[in-house]
Design a protein around this motif. Structure first.
Motif, mmCIF file in Angstrom:
data_model
loop_
_atom_site.group_PDB
_atom_site.id
_atom_site.type_symbol
_atom_site.label_atom_id
_atom_site.label_comp_id
_atom_site.label_asym_id
_atom_site.label_seq_id
_atom_site.Cartn_x
_atom_site.Cartn_y
_atom_site.Cartn_z
ATOM 1 N N PHE A 102 4.366 -6.877 -0.153
ATOM 2 C CA PHE A 102 3.669 -5.761 0.478
ATOM 3 C C PHE A 102 4.112 -4.415 -0.088
ATOM 4 O O PHE A 102 3.304 -3.489 -0.212
ATOM 5 C CB PHE A 102 3.845 -5.798 1.995
ATOM 6 C CG PHE A 102 2.981 -6.817 2.668
ATOM 7 C CD1 PHE A 102 1.622 -6.654 2.734
ATOM 8 C CD2 PHE A 102 3.542 -7.956 3.228
ATOM 9 C CE1 PHE A 102 0.812 -7.591 3.352
ATOM 10 C CE2 PHE A 102 2.747 -8.898 3.845
ATOM 11 C CZ PHE A 102 1.378 -8.722 3.905
ATOM 12 N N ILE A 105 2.150 -3.811 -3.219
ATOM 13 C CA ILE A 105 0.781 -3.357 -2.944
ATOM 14 C C ILE A 105 0.753 -1.855 -2.660
ATOM 15 O O ILE A 105 -0.094 -1.120 -3.186
ATOM 16 C CB ILE A 105 0.175 -4.165 -1.776
ATOM 17 C CG1 ILE A 105 -0.064 -5.602 -2.211
ATOM 18 C CG2 ILE A 105 -1.116 -3.524 -1.274
ATOM 19 C CD1 ILE A 105 -0.505 -6.514 -1.108
ATOM 20 N N ALA A 109 -0.977 1.262 -4.828
ATOM 21 C CA ALA A 109 -1.823 2.276 -4.190
ATOM 22 C C ALA A 109 -1.281 3.682 -4.438
ATOM 23 O O ALA A 109 -2.038 4.631 -4.642
ATOM 24 C CB ALA A 109 -1.935 2.003 -2.693
#
Length: 118
Positions: A102, A105, A109
């Motif tokens: 996570f 990710i 971004a």
């Protein structure tokens, strides 16, 4: 053994080995509580990383400065994955892997946000 006590033990990460002897052994398991922490912690950290990246972009800093939060997040995710895979292993190490996934990710971004043009 009391049924409520046994359910409580399983929810806290205890496993019951040896039905004849009823030995109680502490075994790390991937309980729902650990999954919640492993999913919630990177979301909080990721939101902070995205907010810092957004603030750097709003202040018109250079691309190098805007990418620092993403780079630090990637480094943290790699280190956490390595610790979980090599040192801890098992289900406890899997929570470190979930955390690292996570964080990756959110770092991607952050890179996209940092490189976006106005």
């Amino acid at each position: 053994m009391n049924h409520n006590l046994q359910n409580n033990m399983f929810s806290e990460g205890y496993k019951l080995f040896g039905q004849q002897t009823r030995d109680l052994v502490k075994v790390p398991c991937l309980s729902p509580r650990r999954l919640k922490v492993a999913a919630l912690l990177p979301v909080v950290v990721g939101i902070v990383v995205l907010l810092v990246t957004w603030w750097f972009r709003k202040m018109n800093f250079s691309l190098f400065v805007r990418m620092i939060p993403g780079v630090l997040t990637i480094a943290t995710a790699v280190i956490l994955f390595y610790i979980g895979f090599v040192n801890i292993r098992g289900f406890e190490g899997a929570t470190y892997g979930i955390l690292a996934f996570f964080l990756m990710i959110f770092a991607i971004a952050s890179f996209v946000m940092a490189k976006a043009r106005k």
